[in-house]
Design an enzyme around this catalytic site. Structure first.
Site, PDB file in Angstrom:
ATOM      1  N   ASP A 285     -16.054 -13.093   4.885  1.00 21.51           N
ATOM      2  CA  ASP A 285     -16.055 -14.474   5.378  1.00 21.51           C
ATOM      3  C   ASP A 285     -17.313 -15.183   4.897  1.00 21.51           C
ATOM      4  O   ASP A 285     -17.272 -16.333   4.457  1.00 21.51           O
ATOM      5  CB  ASP A 285     -16.072 -14.502   6.915  1.00 21.51           C
ATOM      6  CG  ASP A 285     -14.836 -13.850   7.518  1.00 21.51           C
ATOM      7  OD1 ASP A 285     -13.814 -13.785   6.827  1.00 21.51           O
ATOM      8  OD2 ASP A 285     -14.923 -13.407   8.682  1.00 21.51           O
TER       9      ASP A 285
ATOM     10  N   PRO B  18       0.822  -1.206   0.000  1.00 18.20           N
ATOM     11  CA  PRO B  18       0.000   0.000   0.000  1.00 18.20           C
ATOM     12  C   PRO B  18       0.862   1.266   0.000  1.00 18.20           C
ATOM     13  O   PRO B  18       2.061   1.185   0.300  1.00 18.20           O
ATOM     14  CB  PRO B  18      -0.828  -0.115   1.274  1.00 18.20           C
ATOM     15  CG  PRO B  18      -0.213  -1.188   2.089  1.00 18.20           C
ATOM     16  CD  PRO B  18       0.619  -2.031   1.197  1.00 18.20           C
TER      17      PRO B  18
ATOM     18  N   GLU C  25     -10.953 -11.921  14.954  1.00 21.45           N
ATOM     19  CA  GLU C  25      -9.786 -12.627  14.413  1.00 21.45           C
ATOM     20  C   GLU C  25      -9.395 -13.812  15.290  1.00 21.45           C
ATOM     21  O   GLU C  25      -9.066 -14.879  14.783  1.00 21.45           O
ATOM     22  CB  GLU C  25      -8.601 -11.671  14.242  1.00 21.45           C
ATOM     23  CG  GLU C  25      -8.813 -10.583  13.195  1.00 21.45           C
ATOM     24  CD  GLU C  25      -9.259 -11.101  11.837  1.00 21.45           C
ATOM     25  OE1 GLU C  25      -8.838 -12.214  11.449  1.00 21.45           O
ATOM     26  OE2 GLU C  25     -10.061 -10.418  11.170  1.00 21.45           O
TER      27      GLU C  25
ATOM     28  N   GLY D 280       2.927   4.515   0.861  1.00 16.48           N
ATOM     29  CA  GLY D 280       3.617   4.977   2.060  1.00 16.48           C
ATOM     30  C   GLY D 280       4.304   3.892   2.857  1.00 16.48           C
ATOM     31  O   GLY D 280       4.759   4.140   3.970  1.00 16.48           O
TER      32      GLY D 280
ATOM     33  N   HIS E 173     -11.547 -16.753  14.562  1.00 15.30           N
ATOM     34  CA  HIS E 173     -11.044 -17.556  13.430  1.00 15.30           C
ATOM     35  C   HIS E 173      -9.914 -18.468  13.905  1.00 15.30           C
ATOM     36  O   HIS E 173      -9.907 -19.663  13.634  1.00 15.30           O
ATOM     37  CB  HIS E 173     -10.438 -16.656  12.345  1.00 15.30           C
ATOM     38  CG  HIS E 173     -11.430 -15.898  11.517  1.00 15.30           C
ATOM     39  ND1 HIS E 173     -12.467 -16.503  10.848  1.00 15.30           N
ATOM     40  CD2 HIS E 173     -11.510 -14.578  11.199  1.00 15.30           C
ATOM     41  CE1 HIS E 173     -13.146 -15.581  10.171  1.00 15.30           C
ATOM     42  NE2 HIS E 173     -12.597 -14.401  10.368  1.00 15.30           N
TER      43      HIS E 173
END
Ligand code: ADP
Ligand code: MG
Ligand code: ZN
Length: 587
Positions: free
Chosen positions: A490, A194, A415, A196, A418
């Site tokens: 998901d 990405p 997270e 920067g 998961h």
């Protein structure tokens, strides 16, 4: 750049307006003829008061002997020429279709003038570097020794990328060493990350470390308004580079030229020609061309496959947004030249800047330095740094996503949800990393890595994958009693997988489903309904598994998620340590 351009445009419009006003004004001040009846004009001619008459279709313009101008109309078809000539008047007849060149025709030229001005203006718009006269010049900026040398010490938080690029530095320094081993020296490296994250910086560091010249150009500079210019720029750039080999050619924003060539009719557009030229140049490198092309992009998905083929940009290096340790290291690099007040804790600043890129962090330190200087302090204090964070977040250049504490909490539980489902199922792949640092569309990630490359996937593995995908949603439900939009991807993935299990892999109670050929047709509505029902059943089962795992191990879920909120990234080994030796598979 922009304000100057607007200023130029305004000046140009002002100029055009002035010229047209001047022309109109000039026309108005020229003496207007006195309109008289034709009879009077003929009488005056009889009295020999008229010197000259110009006839334009049915209008007579007369000039008297003392310079007066007269105008008179005559009947159509009637001719006065004979009579005037008889009176000794000079008669000029002007064809009506070819009017005399006067002010009015200059006025008619105005739009043309305006148009050419506009074209001139557009040609100039690229600034002094790409004036029409310098078409084809690559305009590549060259940073040779003597310019500010950047080294790997100036790049922080991207250790894997540095390691991979260290090899390129070796190649550039001692090409013979590799050649004597018969190794093929890489031609192109694609940096993906990405904005920067330091793609430009690390490329310059490679040149700095190897002590070679650095040529840099941006993909968007190749794509000019004239067809063929881009291609000749590429040629010119590589001609220059080869002359200065060994060296680095850096192409920023390669996606501007390297977008996959569409099947658009007519096909040969400017971008495509430029891309083809680039491929031709890279293919033309022989074993002794010590030119390494480094290209940067944040859109690897749109790149033309031809660019990624062996012998082109076959090395890919990822630059991820920095995690908390990376941010701290970057802050330290940029704080080197700045006096920090005693007691300033860069680790605490790293903690507060989740989601910042390297460029944001450099910017934050700069803002803090400006603030400290403005208040005449001897060093940068904590308040300056904290105000700097605010400026970067809320300032006009805002690119980073600010995540509130509550959102951070939801993302962490999601997270870890998961991750724990993965860890609890025997057939799920090992967890490599859990992170709440947003990447692209995702607010957090849980990375799984298969133990070895596998070509076949079993039903048990697929059901485990479905349960893991639903673990995030199940954790949100369990802890917060509510769910968020965060699970959208998901859910899409789960539905897709369930459907494929039913139709493509025949892993449901329907057995083998006669699916229509790929290039057309659709399932009969009866079969489609059965497929949907079976897919739903698989999803329900997977969701039940995920829920059962997480409610049984809720304590661990809370413990790991709370830890993740603090550290932001947990790797596989750290996760194992947190789960402890008593962790077992589920069911
Ligand atoms: P990109 O090319 O990926 O958009 P740049 O290399 O232009 O990013 O980064 C802009 C600036 O941000 C750099 O000049 C540097 O000051 C700072 N920066 C970005 N990433 C890093 C990093 N990993 N380490 C140190 N500084 C960085
Ligand atoms: Mg850049
Ligand atoms: Zn998720």
């Amino acid at each position: 750049m922009l304000p100057r351009r607007i200023w130029l445009a305004a000046a140009f419009v002002f100029f055009v307006v002035c010229v047209s006003v001047a022309i109109l004004f000039a026309r108005d001040t020229s003496p207007q003829p006195t309109v008289v009846p034709i009879s009077q004009l003929l009488n005056m001619a009889d009295r020999h008061e008229i010197a000259k008459v110009t006839i334009t279709s049915n209008t007579l313009y007369a000039t008297s002997v003392n310079g007066q101008q007269y105008q008179a109309a005559k009947e159509e078809q009637q001719t006065v020429t004979e009579q005037l000539r008889h009176d000794g008047v000079t008669v000029v007849v002007v064809d009506a279709t070819s009017r005399p060149i006067g002010a009015s025709s200059i006025a008619a030229l105005l739009p043309l003038l305006f148009l050419s001005g506009l074209i001139w203006f557009m040609m100039r718009r690229g600034g002094p570097n790409n004036q029409v006269m310098s078409f084809g010049r690559s305009g590549a900026r060259r940073f040779v020794q003597g310019g500010p040398t950047v080294t790997f010490a100036d790049v922080a938080g991207v250790e894997e990328a540095k390691q991979e690029l260290a090899e390129i530095v070796e190649f550039l320094k001692k090409p013979e060493k590799f050649r004597s081993m018969g190794a093929r020296i890489p031609k192109g490296v694609l940096l993906i990350g990405p904005p920067g994250t330091g793609k430009t910086l690390i490329s310059r560091a490679v040149a700095g470390e190897a002590g070679v010249p650095f040529f840099s150009i941006s993909g968007s500079e190749f794509v000019e308004m004239f067809v063929g210019v881009g291609a000749s720029r590429v040629r010119d750039l590589f001609r220059q580079a080869k002359r200065h080999a060994p060296c680095i050619v850096f192409i920023d924003e390669i996606d501007a030229v390297g977008r996959h060539r569409g099947n658009n009719v007519g096909g040969h557009d400017e971008r495509e020609q430029t891309l083809n030229q680039l491929l031709v140049e890279m293919d033309g490198f022989d074993a002794n061309t010590n030119v390494i092309v480094i290209a940067a992009t944040n859109r690897p998905d749109v790149l033309d496959q031809a660019l990624l083929r062996p012998g082109r940009f076959d090395r890919r290096v990822m630059l991820d947004p920095p995690d908390i340790n990376g941010r701290r290291a970057i802050l330290e690099v940029h704080a080197r030249s700045k006096p920090l007040a005693p007691g300033v804790d860069l680790a605490a600043i790293a903690q507060q800047t989740s989601g910042f890129s390297g460029a944001d962090l450099a910017n934050l330190l700069n803002e803090a330095a400006i603030l400290a200087a403005r208040s005449d302090k001897p060093a940068i204090g904590r308040e300056d740094l904290e105000e700097g964070i605010m400026r970067v977040v809320a300032g006009p250049e805002r690119r980073s996503r600010v995540v509130t504490e509550y959102e951070k909490s939801i993302i962490a539980y999601h997270e870890v949800g998961h991750a724990l489902v993965m860890k609890a199922l025997k057939h799920a792949h090992p967890v490599q990393k859990v992170s709440i640092i947003s990447r692209g569309q995702a607010l957090g990630v849980t990375v799984q890595a298969p133990k070895e490359d596998s070509y076949l996937t079993s039903r048990a593995q697929l059901t485990a994958r479905m349960a893991s995908l639903l673990g995030g949603r199940a954790a949100e439900e369990l802890i917060f009693g509510d769910v968020t939009t965060g699970a959208r991807q998901d859910l899409e993935a789960v539905c897709d997988l369930a459907r494929r299990m039913v139709t493509e892999f025949a892993m449901s109670e329907l057995g083998v489903v006669a699916t229509p050929p790929r290039d057309g047709g659709s399932l009969s509505s009866e079969i489609a309904a059965n497929v949907d029902r079976e897919a739903m059943r698989l999803i329900d089962q997977a969701f039940a598994t995920a829920r059962a795992i997480l409610s049984e191990r809720r304590d661990k879920l809370v413990e790991v998620a709370e830890h993740l909120k603090k550290v932001e990234t947990i790797n596989g080994d750290e996760l194992d340590a947190l789960l402890g030796p008593d962790w077992t598979f589920f069911g």
